[in-house]
Design a protein around this motif. Structure first.
Motif, PDB file in Angstrom:
ATOM      1  N   ASP A 109       0.687  -1.128   0.003  1.00 46.63           N
ATOM      2  CA  ASP A 109      -0.061  -0.079   0.073  1.00 46.63           C
ATOM      3  C   ASP A 109       0.792   1.479  -0.124  1.00 46.63           C
ATOM      4  O   ASP A 109       0.090   2.340  -0.221  1.00 46.63           O
ATOM      5  N   ASP A 110       2.148   1.265   0.507  1.00 46.27           N
ATOM      6  CA  ASP A 110       2.932   2.476   0.344  1.00 46.27           C
ATOM      7  C   ASP A 110       3.437   2.922  -0.999  1.00 46.27           C
ATOM      8  O   ASP A 110       3.960   3.928  -0.918  1.00 46.27           O
ATOM      9  N   LEU A 111       3.259   2.208  -1.910  1.00 42.59           N
ATOM     10  CA  LEU A 111       3.776   2.770  -3.434  1.00 42.59           C
ATOM     11  C   LEU A 111       2.744   2.540  -4.365  1.00 42.59           C
ATOM     12  O   LEU A 111       1.946   1.624  -4.226  1.00 42.59           O
ATOM     13  N   PRO A 112       2.764   3.615  -5.207  1.00 38.90           N
ATOM     14  CA  PRO A 112       1.746   3.315  -6.309  1.00 38.90           C
ATOM     15  C   PRO A 112       2.106   2.174  -7.172  1.00 38.90           C
ATOM     16  O   PRO A 112       3.316   1.791  -7.341  1.00 38.90           O
ATOM     17  N   SER A 113       0.932   1.775  -7.874  1.00 43.84           N
ATOM     18  CA  SER A 113       1.034   0.357  -8.621  1.00 43.84           C
ATOM     19  C   SER A 113       2.131   0.648  -9.931  1.00 43.84           C
ATOM     20  O   SER A 113       2.672  -0.174 -10.157  1.00 43.84           O
ATOM     21  N   PHE A 114       2.103   1.839 -10.464  1.00 44.95           N
ATOM     22  CA  PHE A 114       2.723   2.083 -11.612  1.00 44.95           C
ATOM     23  C   PHE A 114       4.290   1.862 -11.368  1.00 44.95           C
ATOM     24  O   PHE A 114       5.012   2.019 -12.223  1.00 44.95           O
ATOM     25  N   MET A 115       4.598   2.167 -10.179  1.00 46.86           N
ATOM     26  CA  MET A 115       6.198   2.136  -9.861  1.00 46.86           C
ATOM     27  C   MET A 115       6.643   0.509  -9.527  1.00 46.86           C
ATOM     28  O   MET A 115       7.830   0.717  -8.841  1.00 46.86           O
ATOM     29  N   LEU A 116       5.722  -0.050  -9.509  1.00 48.70           N
ATOM     30  CA  LEU A 116       6.104  -1.770  -8.873  1.00 48.70           C
ATOM     31  C   LEU A 116       6.302  -2.607 -10.219  1.00 48.70           C
ATOM     32  O   LEU A 116       5.296  -2.476 -11.229  1.00 48.70           O
ATOM     33  N   THR A 117       7.032  -3.665 -10.022  1.00 49.55           N
ATOM     34  CA  THR A 117       7.085  -4.549 -11.122  1.00 49.55           C
ATOM     35  C   THR A 117       6.398  -5.638 -10.483  1.00 49.55           C
ATOM     36  O   THR A 117       6.610  -6.337  -9.415  1.00 49.55           O
ATOM     37  N   ASP A 118       5.266  -6.214 -11.384  1.00 52.90           N
ATOM     38  CA  ASP A 118       4.543  -7.334 -11.050  1.00 52.90           C
ATOM     39  C   ASP A 118       5.196  -8.558 -11.599  1.00 52.90           C
ATOM     40  O   ASP A 118       5.257  -8.874 -12.698  1.00 52.90           O
TER      41      ASP A 118
END
Length: 774
Positions: free
Chosen positions: A111-120
């Protein structure tokens, strides 16, 4: 230009502080979230395509669909009681393995980072059957996960898979073990987590303690650390942004090196400013005046030295751009970008902080209210100036003795390994006791059409080269006959029969020099000779990759060393406006480098009995020790030249420069050395060596070269040091020093003569009956 910039920042101090705070916050988020997406853990990807192992990997990707970010984990499955696997056990293993290969692993979204900044990293693992122990007590499975194994999110995904597999096999009274790739890294990370946190706390504690001892102030102890952490976040984000913009990958060790470099040089530059800021405040006859002018004058005086020092580091690492080995090539721009960010912060953010804090920076110390007594640095400067020949002989003797350790240096191209007591390491030992050492790390011969061209059918019509398994019998037969090669698998063809691969296993340690010689001197010539007509054959695998890395690094060392040394020499000439002084500094720096390298060889190769020093150590050590150590030499040289512009002899100027500059150099050197020493807890032996040996090199640069050897040589040469420049000559009293612009902010501080008990009238000290002479 520097004085104009620092004057601007001190006039608008709060605006610059706010700007840097916002910039650091934004770039820190980018750096933390995207760092692992721009790192490349595969060493072979850093090799140019002209090398054999790189060509082999290109065939593997083009013809067999291999993925460069594939992480193969070896899973050991055996009975809980240690007995041989039964037929029922084998059926259970096959059934559970199929289930693992059909279940999709999902990555939770924090929850602490926007989804667009994560690698799925959500994916379905590939599970394949492997070898069985000769005594039948266990069976191996290969499990593959896609992604960067240095990414904590992928490591969490692997742990979920591991825990699920353990539970499934435990229900059938079977035990499991995992080793290789991401399994080793995940276990090592867990084992080192507490240690790294403790070392981080101790490193920060060391910095705060040294600042407290140096300034007797709360703010001066804490503010530099906070400021450098903020700027470090901005610099890391800038490096990641640069990598994303220009589409290049960083080595996994680069983030830790960036952190250490930023922490070290950031604190160094802040300390250089603080010591000179305190010196100028002490000389201010009116303590109630606004300190902004003093801050501007401080940044103006020290800014030139800091700029030259930072540009020296940038120039040195920029030379890595000409290296052929990609691991070096990407390290250069990464370090250069972060140092440039720290330089801009040193000329804007730090002066703004000094302007806002003013005399409160040194509260509750009363050091600004009284003249300091002559301490150890003053006595050292006095002795170096009086007996320069003695100190030059002692320093050169010590450095030459340490340099002798570099004789007989050997390079170690083995892969970095972690602790030997982790679950992954224990599993690897169990496998190696039952199966050949190369089973966990197979090598492969790839065969494909030569240069991607089709062959002809005799009538001039072009067609793709089709490879038949029977045409590879000679290759496999000759490969089995090579001493040191164990089992050779049957050839595997791709779907179109345009490429083939032959796996083989070595009977020797794949990390050893013997394995690299075996692959490069015996296996490669053989497969080239036995390749079917119209095809070319290349060898891949750990020993093959590092044989190519060894060749690439050897070539780069011959090119980067002289180019980097030449650029550093040019910067020193531009800064000091002299030909003789840069020559003196370069000779001292070169001797410091060989002494540091010799010390590393003595410790790691002879005392700890390792196969050799890490193959990256000489080049990285040269750049770090020469570039970072030059900071201190530039600072002391610049101050000596400034002091020589005042009244008095050349030796008096050397003594005064050492007295005023040695505390800053020693404190900064200890901080920087401590930062690099913190890398000793890194699980990578290569990173450990870089950290410890660089820490030693920084110690030699700060404690021997900068405050002893260089001042002693200048005391011997006198004002001739600055030939052909006249900057070290007196011009009617005090002239020749740095002249500040006559602006309202700091016009009253120029000309400036800091308090110095070693004035011409008091130069003859009670402890020495002979006065100093020029």
């Amino acid at each position: 230009m520097i004085r104009s910039l620092t004057a601007l920042t001190t006039r608008h101090a709060w605006k610059f502080i706010l700007l840097w705070t916002l910039l650091a916050a934004g770039l820190s988020i980018v750096g933390q979230s995207k760092m692992h997406s721009v790192t490349q853990p595969d060493v072979s990807s850093f090799l140019p395509k002209s090398y054999d192992s790189a060509a082999a990997m290109e065939i593997a990707e083009d013809k067999f669909g291999a993925k460069p970010d594939d992480n193969a984990v070896t899973m050991l499955v055996g009975r809980d009681d240690g007995k041989k696997l039964t037929v029922g056990d084998r059926r259970h293993i096959d059934k559970i393995a199929r289930g693992l290969g059909e279940q999709r692993l999902k990555m939770p979204n924090p929850d602490d980072l926007p989804s667009f900044m994560l690698t799925d990293h959500s994916q379905t693992p590939v599970v394949k059957s492997g070898a069985t122990a000769p005594d039948g007590t266990f069976r191996l499975l290969s499990v593959s996960l896609d992604g960067n194994r240095n990414d904590p999110a992928l490591q969490d995904l692997y742990r979920d898979l591991r825990d699920h597999a353990e539970d499934e096999f435990a229900r059938a009274d079977l035990r499991t073990g995992f080793t290789g790739g991401i399994a080793d890294l995940a276990d090592t990370t867990e084992a080192q987590e507490d240690t790294e946190k403790l070392v981080g706390i101790l490193t920060f504690g060391l910095i705060v303690l040294l600042n407290v001892l140096a300034f007797r102030s709360v703010l001066a102890a804490i503010l530099p650390l906070i400021a450098v952490v903020l700027v470090g976040g901005a610099a890391t984000g800038a490096v990641v942004g640069t990598a994303l913009l220009f589409d290049f990958k960083l080595d996994p060790s680069t983030p830790s090196l960036i952190t250490v470099v930023l922490l070290g040089i950031g604190i160094d530059y802040f300390l250089f400013m603080l010591f000179r800021f305190r010196e100028l405040l002490r000389a201010d006859p009116n303590p109630k005046k606004n300190a902004r002018g003093v801050a501007a004058e401080t940044a103006g005086r020290v800014g030139a030295a800091i700029t030259s020092a930072a540009l020296t580091i940038v120039a040195a690492f920029a030379t890595l751009g000409i290296a052929s080995f990609g691991q070096f090539k990407v390290l250069g721009p990464a370090i250069a970008v972060c140092v440039l960010v720290m330089l801009v912060a040193s000329l804007t953010f730090i002066p703004a902080l000094l302007a806002v804090s003013g005399r409160g920076m040194f509260w509750p110390s009363r050091a600004l209210r009284k003249e300091p007594k002559a301490g150890m640095s003053a006595r050292l400067g006095d002795r170096v100036a009086r007996r320069p020949f003695l100190f030059v002989a002692a320093s050169v003797g010590l450095l030459c003795a340490l340099s002798a350790g570099a004789l007989g240096m050997r390079m170690d191209y083995g892969t970095d390994s972690g602790p030997d007591d982790t679950p992954a390491a224990v599993t690897a030992k169990e496998i190696s006791r039952a199966l050949p050492g190369g089973v966990a790390s197979p090598h492969t011969v790839y065969v494909a059409a030569a240069d991607g061209k089709g062959a002809t059918d005799g009538k001039g019509a072009g067609r793709d080269v089709r490879i038949d398994a029977s045409g590879l019998k000679g290759l496999t037969k000759e490969l089995k006959a090579v001493k040191g090669v164990g089992r050779v698998a049957e050839p595997v063809l791709n779907d179109r029969h345009t490429a083939a691969k032959v796996d083989f296993y070595l009977n020797v340690d794949v990390n050893s020099q013997r394995a690299r010689d075996l692959v490069s001197d015996e296996v490669r010539p053989l497969v080239v000779k036995q390749a079917p007509p119209g095809t070319e054959a290349h060898v891949s695998g750990q020993a093959a990759i590092f044989a190519d890395v060894s060749e690439a690094v050897s070539k780069d060392l011959k090119v980067v060393f002289p180019v980097a040394a030449g650029l550093i020499a040019l910067i020193l000439v531009a800064l000091l406006r002299s030909l003789l002084a840069p020559m003196v500094l370069m000779l001292a720096i070169g001797l410091g480098f060989t002494a540091t390298l010799g010390s590393g060889v003595l410790v790691f190769q002879h005392v700890l009995d390792r196969p050799g020093v890490s193959f990256t150590l000489p080049l990285v050590l040269f750049l770090f020790v020469v570039a970072l150590g030059t900071d201190y030499n530039i600072l002391i040289s610049d101050r000596i030249r400034e002091e020589m512009g005042r009244s008095g002899s050349a030796r008096q100027a050397v003594a005064a420069a050492v007295r005023h500059t040695a505390p800053a150099i020693v404190t900064a050197g200890v901080v920087l050395a401590g930062s690099f020493a913190s890398l000793a807890v890194n699980p990578s032996p290569g990173t450990q060596e870089i950290g410890l040996v660089t820490a030693l090199g920084i110690g030699l640069s700060s404690l021997v070269l900068s405050i002893v050897l260089v001042p002693a040589v200048v005391a011997m040469l006198g004002r001739a040091t600055w030939w052909p420049s006249k900057s070290g000559r007196r011009k009617g009293g005090r002239g020749g020093g740095h002249r500040a612009p006559r602006t309202p902010e700091y016009a009253q501080y120029e000309p400036y003569a800091p308090y110095d008990p070693y004035t011409p009238a008091t130069w003859q000290q009670p402890h020495d009956s002979e006065p100093l002479r020029r």
